[in-house]
Design a protein around this motif. Structure first.
Motif, PDB file in Angstrom:
ATOM      1  N   LYS A   1      39.448 -51.136 -43.661  1.00  0.00           N
ATOM      2  CA  LYS A   1      40.270 -49.939 -43.862  1.00  0.00           C
ATOM      3  C   LYS A   1      39.486 -48.888 -44.659  1.00  0.00           C
ATOM      4  O   LYS A   1      39.482 -47.700 -44.328  1.00  0.00           O
ATOM      5  CB  LYS A   1      41.540 -50.343 -44.610  1.00  0.00           C
TER       6      LYS A   1
ATOM      7  N   THR B   1      36.785 -47.314 -42.482  1.00  0.00           N
ATOM      8  CA  THR B   1      37.354 -46.378 -41.517  1.00  0.00           C
ATOM      9  C   THR B   1      37.751 -45.087 -42.209  1.00  0.00           C
ATOM     10  O   THR B   1      37.467 -43.984 -41.728  1.00  0.00           O
ATOM     11  CB  THR B   1      38.580 -47.022 -40.837  1.00  0.00           C
TER      12      THR B   1
ATOM     13  N   SER C   1      25.372 -44.416 -36.518  1.00  0.00           N
ATOM     14  CA  SER C   1      26.487 -43.687 -37.113  1.00  0.00           C
ATOM     15  C   SER C   1      26.056 -42.813 -38.272  1.00  0.00           C
ATOM     16  O   SER C   1      26.760 -42.680 -39.258  1.00  0.00           O
ATOM     17  CB  SER C   1      27.566 -44.654 -37.599  1.00  0.00           C
TER      18      SER C   1
ATOM     19  N   GLU D   1      33.464 -49.698 -32.624  1.00  0.00           N
ATOM     20  CA  GLU D   1      33.329 -48.500 -33.439  1.00  0.00           C
ATOM     21  C   GLU D   1      34.724 -48.068 -33.902  1.00  0.00           C
ATOM     22  O   GLU D   1      35.722 -48.711 -33.575  1.00  0.00           O
ATOM     23  CB  GLU D   1      32.702 -47.392 -32.596  1.00  0.00           C
ATOM     24  N   ILE D   2      34.770 -46.994 -34.635  1.00  0.00           N
ATOM     25  CA  ILE D   2      36.074 -46.446 -34.999  1.00  0.00           C
ATOM     26  C   ILE D   2      36.684 -45.842 -33.743  1.00  0.00           C
ATOM     27  O   ILE D   2      36.078 -44.962 -33.121  1.00  0.00           O
ATOM     28  CB  ILE D   2      35.925 -45.389 -36.101  1.00  0.00           C
TER      29      ILE D   2
ATOM     30  N   PHE E   1      44.219 -43.603 -35.683  1.00  0.00           N
ATOM     31  CA  PHE E   1      43.139 -44.400 -35.094  1.00  0.00           C
ATOM     32  C   PHE E   1      43.615 -45.813 -34.819  1.00  0.00           C
ATOM     33  O   PHE E   1      44.613 -46.272 -35.376  1.00  0.00           O
ATOM     34  CB  PHE E   1      41.882 -44.408 -35.968  1.00  0.00           C
TER      35      PHE E   1
ATOM     36  N   SER F   1      39.584 -50.759 -34.392  1.00  0.00           N
ATOM     37  CA  SER F   1      38.360 -50.280 -35.029  1.00  0.00           C
ATOM     38  C   SER F   1      37.776 -51.333 -35.966  1.00  0.00           C
ATOM     39  O   SER F   1      38.501 -52.035 -36.667  1.00  0.00           O
ATOM     40  CB  SER F   1      38.662 -49.024 -35.860  1.00  0.00           C
ATOM     41  N   MET F   2      36.457 -51.406 -35.969  1.00  0.00           N
ATOM     42  CA  MET F   2      35.717 -52.252 -36.900  1.00  0.00           C
ATOM     43  C   MET F   2      36.064 -53.740 -36.775  1.00  0.00           C
ATOM     44  O   MET F   2      36.018 -54.479 -37.750  1.00  0.00           O
ATOM     45  CB  MET F   2      35.960 -51.803 -38.349  1.00  0.00           C
TER      46      MET F   2
END
Lengths: 997, 215
Positions: free
Chosen positions: A190, A193, A257, A325-326, A341, A345-346
């Protein structure tokens, strides 16, 4: 009467024997029945990294999308609410005696109980986890039945520990409990992100501050919560169950990134994951040693399974990412589709799940084998004690006895009478077998059947050729220890610090060759190796849980760390290298002046023991080729080459690596055939200056610019230095200091091994492949096509350091006339190549065709050519091939005409793309019946001609599709005349040209 | 349903457009066009960003022109929670909660959602904005000023630098180490600042990737 008696005796005897046999058979039958009845069970507990978050579809998601009404009640799609993926890594696990994987329908609820849930924390082991739903993709029925109505917008998932109550109620027990838990308690994903979507420029130190705050919380409370959680799982599962606590992967690629994170930030984040894993591992270790009521004499039956190393190079934003990825925006199957989002993600993707599976499966299989082995041993020991004592072959029985072993002496079961490495390993958890050459090992412990595992070979290839049965093997690396560790070891009398040892493990070539969990030095039941084609290494090394890290340099075996019975390497377990200083290979290159018959390593000569040789057809695809010693053919001055080129290149690099701010270096004097001597170093950029202002330099101070194709001035043993005059990537074979960046001057050294009339062969170290020695050929007098090191080849320059008297004399003479350009042998086109690989593409008229690959950011021309060669070579029925920029993006695509005859000829178009799985994408194909390709204003034109008509069409790749548009059709009349469009023909060459070359 | 589909199609088109337009402009090309980078600066910058900076001052001095530094606690311009929420609302950013992860003293706080009734202050307020065509923005309030981070653009951009939207050519950054604000004009090779008259929902809805690309 007597006969009757005899008959009765015989019958009785037969009955007795039969009864014995039946009895034995019955015993076996019972045993088999018992075996069959063994009901192995896996319970999977944990958080999103256990549930398979990020890998749709999820169990029950169809029920969620469409109201599933049974008996008038809405069935709650619990699997979807928990985001339990159909492709979770636990579901891919297999167990001996259980058909299929855990996720097979018949196994769910029988052998596998999956209760992990996305978002779960340690608290959710004991208390229910509320899942809120805000998904606008659900149908009206769901709301109608009140599943996710505003006042009942979610569902409480059961406490995860309840699964054990269920098992108990049904008379079942777990054998393995997989756990991934604790990550959400520290909410790293979290934070990352959020940090990414805020942007790093806005908040300096914000990320670290948040993470520091988490660590404080971890130290104060979270670690105890996690420990309590693991303990509770172990106790609820019972002592028979092995709890496998699975670690977390590194999340961000330090190289990717960069828009969101600086390099150091990405590294920092990954370091936090490492630290977190270390702490989890420490908790597990402490539980293993913790005495408890239920298991008074042993600690908890718990293991830590690291996965971090398996993900190195596969983090999010890496080229081959195994972590999502995000993802923006929320995905349809997210619980909250209004979130900015996605929860995916992640989290690991499907490749990541497979990596997880492999790590855990390996441990489960190892434990299963260990259990089998101890069962066999027990039965052997019991049979020995019950029946007459006979020598029992132990697991070492196939190994040749050590010379000097007392004949007739029966070894104790399970123990060899001779000293051997295995005994030593078993008797010492931190084994040091230091400074031994393999000859030394042989001398000390007797000949062993070594398997030489070259880390550059695919491991499955090794095992495909391995003999069956128990074999002792060494893992060897042909890489070298990083230079700074050499320095450190020399300064400290041959010792390096634990942190450096760790650096060897993590940074150098040791762990990168084959698999993330690199292990060695053990006995493997190779006959159990089941699937050599899936790169599945899970069957290695299970008989004994010995996990070691070793490295080897010049046939010296360095054992960096070794641990027995544990997969965890704590800092305290590292073993210093205590190689006696006199045994260290001299750094002074004069040591290598002695004749060395082969290059660069003498591994084959050192070992007469079986060396795994790949079948030829497989070797062909190994690229680049590991140097195989080869006698130079008829070359100039080959007799002068009598020093170790590897050492020469090292020495040259030592000089070159004296880097100033921009990476430009200076080499003042190198002496041919006597090794290389560093005389002095001075100002930066001298090589470049030499190129630009040669008159400012006296010939003695620096080598000579090699002018293409004047190979005549080179001799075997020369060191070539390539320089990018205008900056640029030093390419695949960088010497390291400028690797991966296009910002610095590229400099690379090559050792000239062979000089022919129109070619030169050189060796180079490939940093990307662990300093493996690469042999390259430069044909036709052009270094830059094959061996160029600059991203932009035209900026490549070559300087030969030739300081023999002859060269000096040559330098004083007028510049020799340039020899006439060689006529290419591939007269009618094709890849100009040798047995070493490809040189360039020739048009059949002695001209080299620019392929237009040079401008690719991550794909140099050499690579594209070799990839094209590979594709052409491996595609059946290629009639012709060439290159054309069919998508008009400035880079050419490979065009192949394939088929068996006119009726099925096709033009196929292939784009080189390193981001795709195979480094290329197939764009499509179009009919090639009676056709020829032409070019008009940059467009690819196809002209198809039959007896009756002539069709002109344009082929282009646009909007993701290969399109063919008919531009004109002409009827062919009686006269049979065709319209001459006047377009230039696109040159395609026939496949057999290069194959026969 | 149709509206949602259209929205998705539009979003996909935008992503594709962003990708295509991003592909057409490499960093080097951009730098040469912008002509703002002195020779050698790029190397220096790379060095700066690849190693951990020791202080915000050094960090921002290396990659921007520092205009001003303000201590968070002593600044009068910092909004209260209620002011920040109202500030965002006035500009049409009310879809998502306003959050902050730091207290006015610079400590990390777990209770991150802001209240429209609270007079407490925080150095950095954040909310999200999803534009009509589904593009995600982060909206930031620092020292009473507003900035927007086009997350959708930065995620798919091939530029090596982030783009922020500001109402002036400067940006406020928050230094969590010293609890200070830095007002800076970033070097073009660090961050690109897209200047608009007013940051509000209407403006962001109208901003295209092309405009973000072209400064």
């Amino acid at each position: 009467m007597k006969n009757y008696k005899q008959l009765i005796i015989i019958i009785c005897s037969l009955l007795f024997v039969a009864s014995l046999l039946l009895g034995v058979k019955a015993r076996f039958a019972i045993a088999e029945e018992e075996e069959d009845s063994r009901n192995l069970i896996i319970v999977s507990i944990g958080d999103s990294y256990a549930s398979g978050e990020g890998i749709p579809p999820f169990y029950g998601q169809e029920d969620a999308k469409k109201a599933n009404i049974q008996n008038g009640y809405m069935t709650k799609p619990v699997g979807w609410l928990a985001h339990r993926s159909v492709h979770s890594w636990e579901g891919m696990l297999t167990l001996d005696g259980v058909d299929g994987s855990m996720s097979d329908e018949r196994n769910i609820g029988t052998h596998w109980f999956f209760v992990a849930a996305s978002g779960a924390t340690t608290e959710n082991l004991y208390y229910s986890q509320h899942k809120t739903v805000n998904n606008n993709a659900l149908d009206a029925m769901s709301n109608l039945y009140g599943l996710f109505s505003p006042d009942d917008s979610g569902y409480d998932l059961e406490p995860q520990l309840n699964v054990f109550k269920y098992l108990k109620k049904n008379g079942l027990k777990a054998d393995y409990v997989t756990v991934s838990l604790g990550g959400n308690d520290v909410y790293f994903a979290k934070i990352i992100t959020q940090a990414a979507i805020e942007g790093d420029y806005i908040s300096f130190y914000g990320l670290q501050k948040k993470i520091d705050s988490i660590w404080r919380e971890f130290d104060n409370t979270i670690q105890y919560r996690i420990k309590d959680a693991y303990r509770a799982i172990s106790e609820e599962a019972g002592t028979q169950a092995t709890v496998l606590v699975v670690g977390y992967p590194g999340l961000l690629s330090p190289k990717g990134s960069m828009v969101f994170f600086n390099t150091w930030e990405a590294q920092y984040i990954n370091e936090q994951v490492t630290k977190f894993n270390d702490r989890l591992s420490g908790i597990v270790e402490s539980l293993k040693n913790e005495k408890n009521d239920k298991n008074k004499y042993k600690g908890y039956n718990i293991e830590f399974v690291p996965v971090e190393q398996a993900f190195v190079g596969h983090e999010a934003y890496s080229k081959d990412a195994w972590i999502n990825e995000i993802i923006i925006p929320a995905q349809p199957m997210d619980l909250d589709t209004t979130s900015p989002f996605s929860a995916y993600s992640m989290h690991p993707n499907i490749k990541g799940a497979i990596a997880y599976r492999d790590c855990v499966q390996e441990v489960i299989d190892g434990l299963e084998r260990k259990r089998e082995a101890s069962k066999i041993q027990d039965s052997v020991i019991s049979s020995i004690s019950e029946e007459e004592p006979t020598p029992v072959p132990d697991q070492e029985s196939t190994i040749t006895p050590t010379p000097g072993q007392e004949s007739g002496k029966t070894p104790t079961p399970g123990q060899s009478s001779k000293p051997n490495l295995l005994d030593k390993l078993l008797s010492n958890s931190h084994v040091k077998e230091i400074g031994m050459t393999f000859e030394d090992l042989n001398a000390k412990y007797g000949p062993m059947e070594y398997l030489y595992l070259d880390t550059h070979e695919p491991i499955e290839a090794v095992f495909r050729n391995a003999p069956k049965g128990p074999v002792r093997f060494f893992f060897q690396n042909v890489g070298e220890i990083p230079g700074e560790l050499w320095d450190e070891s020399i300064e400290n009398n041959g010792k390096i610090s634990p942190s450096s040892a760790r650096k060897i493990l993590t940074d150098s070539d040791i762990c990168t060759g084959i698999s993330a969990t690199f292990r060695t030095f053990g006995i493997s039941k190779l006959n159990d190796y089941k699937n050599p084609l899936t790169k599945d290494t899970r069957y290695l090394n299970e008989l004994f849980d010995i996990y070691c890290y070793t490295t080897q340099y010049r046939n010296y075996l360095f054992e960096v760390a070794c641990d027995y019975g544990s997969k965890t390497f704590n800092e305290s377990n590292w073993v210093d290298i205590t190689l006696p200083s006199e045994d260290w290979p001299e750094r002074n290159e004069t040591k290598h002046e002695e004749p060395v018959p082969t290059m660069p390593e003498q591994k084959e000569e050192k070992h007469e023991e079986p060396v795994i040789v790949l079948p030829e057809e497989e070797e062909k695809h190994e690229e680049p080729v590991v140097v195989v010693p080869e006698e130079p053919k008829e070359t100039k001055a080959s007799s002068k080459w009598h020093y170790d080129p590897y050492a020469a290149l090292n020495s040259a690099e030592d000089v070159l690596n004296t880097i100033d701010g921009k990476g430009a270096t200076y080499m003042s004097k190198l002496i041919r055939n006597g090794g290389l001597t560093k005389v002095k170093q001075s100002g930066a950029g001298d090589l470049i200056d030499y190129l630009n202002n040669p008159k400012n330099w006296d010939g003695e101070r620096i080598g000579k610019v090699v002018t293409d194709p004047a190979y005549s001035e080179l001799e075997v043993g020369d060191i070539l230095c390539s320089v990018c005059s205008k900056g640029g990537d030093s390419g695949n074979y960088s010497n390291g200091h400028d690797k991966g960046k296009n910002r610095y001057w590229g400099i690379q050294v090559f050792f000239v091994s062979e000089v022919g009339p129109d070619y030169v062969r050189v060796y180079s170290k490939n940093n990307d492949r662990h300093n493996e020695m690469i042999r390259l050929s430069c044909n036709g007098g052009d270094f830059t096509d094959k061996c160029g090191t600059c991203g932009n080849k035209k900026n490549s320059h070559w300087i030969a350091f030739c300081f023999s008297d002859a060269v000096k004399a040559q330098q004083s003479k007028p510049e020799p006339q340039q020899p006439a350009k060689k006529t290419l042998k591939a007269k009618d086109g094709g890849f100009h190549t040798t047995d070493e690989g490809l040189g360039f593409f020739a048009d059949g008229k002695g001209n080299r065709m620019p392929l237009g690959f040079g401008e690719y950011d991550n794909l140099d021309e050499q690579y594209a050519v070799s990839k094209a060669w590979e594709i052409v070579a491996n595609t059946p029925n290629v009639e012709e091939y060439g290159f054309f920029d069919v998508d008009r993006d400035g880079h050419k695509e490979l065009v192949m005409k394939t088929g068996m005859g006119e009726i099925d000829y096709q033009y196929e178009f292939i784009k080189f793309d390193l981001n795709s799985m195979n480094d290329f994408d197939w764009l499509g194909s179009t009919d090639a019946f009676h056709s020829v390709l032409l070019e008009n204003k940059g467009y690819l034109i196809k002209e198809s001609i039959t007896t009756w008509s002539q069709t002109v069409s344009r082929i282009e790749y646009k909007n993701g599709k290969l399109k063919e548009t008919v531009l004109a059709e002409y009827e062919i009349g009686e006269d049979g005349n065709y319209v001459d469009l006047g377009y230039k023909q696109v040159y395609l060459c026939t496949k057999n040209i290069y194959l026969n070359y | 349903m149709i509206a949602q589909k259209s929205k998705r199609i539009l979003l996909l088109c935008c992503l594709l457009l962003a990708f295509l337009t991003g592909c057409t402009l490499s960093l080097q090309e951009y730098l040469s066009e912008a002509d703002q980078i002195p020779t050698g600066n790029y190397d220096r910058l790379q060095g700066q960003l690849n190693t951990k900076p020791t202080s915000a001052e050094k960090y921002y001095e290396a990659i921007s022109k520092v205009i001003n530094q303000v201590d968070v606690i002593s600044s009068d311009a910092v909004h209260t929670e209620a002011e920040a929420i109202a500030f965002f609302n006035r500009r049409g950013f009310s879809q998502y909660p306003v959050t902050s992860e730091f207290t006015i003293n610079g400590d990390v706080t777990a209770d991150s959602e802001m209240s429209s009734e609270s007079q407490g202050k925080h150095p950095l307020y954040t909310t999200y904005f999803l534009s009509e065509d589904g593009k995600l923005w982060t909206i930031l309030d620092m020292n009473g000023r507003i900035f927007a981070n086009p997350v959708f653009f930065n995620l798919s951009s091939t530029l090596d630098v982030q783009v922020y939207v500001s109402e002036t050519d400067s940006i406020i950054s928050y230094d969590g180490m010293e609890n200070r604000y830095y007002e800076t004009i970033p070097h073009a090779d660090t961050v690109r600042v897209k200047v608009v008259d007013r940051i509000d929902a209407e403006t962001l809805n109208g901003l295209t990737e092309e405009e973000l690309n072209n400064k």
